[in-house]
Design a protein around this motif. Sequence first.
Motif, PDB file in Angstrom:
ATOM      1  N   SER A 175      83.557  59.601  51.565  1.00 22.64           N
ATOM      2  CA  SER A 175      83.250  60.578  50.521  1.00 22.64           C
ATOM      3  C   SER A 175      82.565  61.775  51.175  1.00 22.64           C
ATOM      4  O   SER A 175      81.922  61.655  52.229  1.00 22.64           O
ATOM      5  N   ALA A 176      82.704  62.928  50.551  1.00 19.72           N
ATOM      6  CA  ALA A 176      82.090  64.136  51.113  1.00 19.72           C
ATOM      7  C   ALA A 176      80.570  64.001  51.176  1.00 19.72           C
ATOM      8  O   ALA A 176      79.938  64.470  52.131  1.00 19.72           O
ATOM      9  N   GLU A 177      79.971  63.354  50.159  1.00 20.89           N
ATOM     10  CA  GLU A 177      78.517  63.200  50.155  1.00 20.89           C
ATOM     11  C   GLU A 177      78.044  62.375  51.341  1.00 20.89           C
ATOM     12  O   GLU A 177      77.064  62.728  52.017  1.00 20.89           O
ATOM     13  N   LEU A 178      78.740  61.264  51.626  1.00 18.29           N
ATOM     14  CA  LEU A 178      78.348  60.420  52.744  1.00 18.29           C
ATOM     15  C   LEU A 178      78.599  61.130  54.073  1.00 18.29           C
ATOM     16  O   LEU A 178      77.763  61.081  54.982  1.00 18.29           O
ATOM     17  N   ALA A 179      79.747  61.792  54.185  1.00 18.13           N
ATOM     18  CA  ALA A 179      80.046  62.520  55.421  1.00 18.13           C
ATOM     19  C   ALA A 179      79.010  63.610  55.674  1.00 18.13           C
ATOM     20  O   ALA A 179      78.569  63.818  56.811  1.00 18.13           O
ATOM     21  N   HIS A 180      78.615  64.289  54.606  1.00 23.15           N
ATOM     22  CA  HIS A 180      77.606  65.351  54.733  1.00 23.15           C
ATOM     23  C   HIS A 180      76.287  64.789  55.250  1.00 23.15           C
ATOM     24  O   HIS A 180      75.642  65.373  56.133  1.00 23.15           O
ATOM     25  N   GLU A 181      75.880  63.636  54.730  1.00 23.08           N
ATOM     26  CA  GLU A 181      74.642  63.009  55.181  1.00 23.08           C
ATOM     27  C   GLU A 181      74.757  62.576  56.641  1.00 23.08           C
ATOM     28  O   GLU A 181      73.829  62.781  57.444  1.00 23.08           O
ATOM     29  N   LEU A 182      75.896  61.995  57.003  1.00 23.95           N
ATOM     30  CA  LEU A 182      76.086  61.537  58.373  1.00 23.95           C
ATOM     31  C   LEU A 182      76.127  62.688  59.369  1.00 23.95           C
ATOM     32  O   LEU A 182      75.661  62.552  60.504  1.00 23.95           O
ATOM     33  N   MET A 183      76.659  63.834  58.947  1.00 27.58           N
ATOM     34  CA  MET A 183      76.696  64.993  59.838  1.00 27.58           C
ATOM     35  C   MET A 183      75.280  65.420  60.244  1.00 27.58           C
ATOM     36  O   MET A 183      75.021  65.734  61.413  1.00 27.58           O
ATOM     37  N   GLY A 184      74.369  65.425  59.289  1.00 23.99           N
ATOM     38  CA  GLY A 184      72.989  65.774  59.602  1.00 23.99           C
ATOM     39  C   GLY A 184      72.345  64.772  60.545  1.00 23.99           C
ATOM     40  O   GLY A 184      71.610  65.157  61.469  1.00 23.99           O
ATOM     41  N   ILE A 185      72.622  63.480  60.335  1.00 25.30           N
ATOM     42  CA  ILE A 185      72.061  62.453  61.204  1.00 25.30           C
ATOM     43  C   ILE A 185      72.633  62.579  62.617  1.00 25.30           C
ATOM     44  O   ILE A 185      71.902  62.488  63.608  1.00 25.30           O
ATOM     45  N   GLN A 186      73.929  62.811  62.718  1.00 29.89           N
ATOM     46  CA  GLN A 186      74.549  62.960  64.035  1.00 29.89           C
ATOM     47  C   GLN A 186      73.979  64.146  64.792  1.00 29.89           C
ATOM     48  O   GLN A 186      73.713  64.062  65.999  1.00 29.89           O
ATOM     49  N   LEU A 187      73.782  65.268  64.096  1.00 30.34           N
ATOM     50  CA  LEU A 187      73.186  66.429  64.751  1.00 30.34           C
ATOM     51  C   LEU A 187      71.771  66.108  65.237  1.00 30.34           C
ATOM     52  O   LEU A 187      71.389  66.481  66.353  1.00 30.34           O
ATOM     53  N   GLY A 188      70.994  65.408  64.419  1.00 31.21           N
ATOM     54  CA  GLY A 188      69.634  65.056  64.807  1.00 31.21           C
ATOM     55  C   GLY A 188      69.587  64.131  66.006  1.00 31.21           C
ATOM     56  O   GLY A 188      68.774  64.324  66.920  1.00 31.21           O
ATOM     57  N   VAL A 189      70.456  63.113  66.029  1.00 28.00           N
ATOM     58  CA  VAL A 189      70.486  62.181  67.158  1.00 28.00           C
ATOM     59  C   VAL A 189      70.918  62.902  68.435  1.00 28.00           C
ATOM     60  O   VAL A 189      70.345  62.692  69.507  1.00 28.00           O
ATOM     61  N   LEU A 190      71.924  63.763  68.324  1.00 19.37           N
ATOM     62  CA  LEU A 190      72.378  64.500  69.502  1.00 19.37           C
ATOM     63  C   LEU A 190      71.268  65.391  70.054  1.00 19.37           C
ATOM     64  O   LEU A 190      70.981  65.364  71.256  1.00 19.37           O
ATOM     65  N   LEU A 191      70.636  66.185  69.183  1.00 16.60           N
ATOM     66  CA  LEU A 191      69.605  67.110  69.642  1.00 16.60           C
ATOM     67  C   LEU A 191      68.423  66.373  70.258  1.00 16.60           C
ATOM     68  O   LEU A 191      67.856  66.819  71.266  1.00 16.60           O
ATOM     69  N   SER A 192      68.034  65.248  69.690  1.00 20.46           N
ATOM     70  CA  SER A 192      66.906  64.502  70.243  1.00 20.46           C
ATOM     71  C   SER A 192      67.259  63.858  71.574  1.00 20.46           C
ATOM     72  O   SER A 192      66.359  63.497  72.350  1.00 20.46           O
TER      73      SER A 192
END
Length: 376
Positions: free
Chosen positions: A178-195
């Motif tokens: 779902s777009a809502e779940l994908a949207h949430e996961l995108m933020g988490i992926q960006l955070g994990v990558l940056l950290s």
Amino acid sequence: MAGSTGGGSSSNPSPAPPPPKILLAKPSSGPLPGKFARGAGEDENVPHRSRLPPVGSLNLLSDSWDFHIDRFLPFLTENTDFTVVGIIGPPGVGKSTIMNEIYGFDGTSPGMLPPFAIQSEEIRVSARHCTVGIEPRISAERFILLDTQPVFSPSVLAEIMRPDGSSMIPVLSGESLSAELAHELMGIQLGVLLSSICHILLVVSEGVHDNNMWRLLLTVDLLKHSIPDPSSPMLSHPQSSSLGPEKESRDKLHVGAEYMATPIFVHTKLHDQHLIPHNVVHLRKALAHYFSSSSFMREKHRNIAKCITDDNVDPTLLSSFIPLKNRDDSPKAQYESYISTLWKLRDQVLSMACPSFSRTLSEREWLKNSAKIWEL
């Protein structure tokens, strides 16, 4: 340089080539060629348009949410003395403005565009966002700056949503979400990558408390532990491109000390009552308590955890507090101005002694290994 990966110039005995020309302004948007073209007469505001950045953009993420390095790699060298600064936060909090300040952009220079596009009034009233994916720039001081698309962004959600509510972007290996779940996961992926790939991570919020951002950082901390830093020797192993069984691969990559970017919590658009010293100290104590059991407050941040309960703590130690921009016009302003707090944040980042990666690597190695970390 503070926060560098260590070392000095390249070990190559031949004379070092001149560094690539630094790109200051974001390339102008143009029509997308080939399969990404949408037709010459199509309105740019048509829903569900391609998210692919315009040709000439240095964006590290493609339309299909894959990490690619070809456009940015020519701007990097074999230099090993560099610092990576990433930023994450919701829309409209001033992320690009902060990154322009750290870059050293002088907005008074005629005819010069900022390296990171900032939100115009037109974009704001149309509920859109400026940055898509990850936009990189590198400064003359060899600071690699990573500006990211906003998290918790209605405009990002609308952009990736199909009419049936599913996501246009295959966030998890092509799995339909779902777009809502994908949207949430995108933020988490960006955070994990940056950290994982940054020395310094700026966590930007509007106002005093932002429970959504704090919860996101705790989720990042939970998932980060199986991800190596970009200097991990296993990332350079020939077999590392073939990840094999997921658990076995992650266990091998996890060998060595745990790495986590040093966070700076930046609070923007604050009013005078938020800047009262007592309230600032209270906010720092709340942050320390909230993240007390996280990797952000482990041994390498022990001094921060110790000093953060002291009323005399340096206000730039862990957090930065930036007032409303228009408050500078008030003759009765009691606290630091918008401009001076931005300057102070820039000075903090440029002089910050943050942890190094587990081994020395070059700028180009950092980018190539960051792409492998994204695959994880």
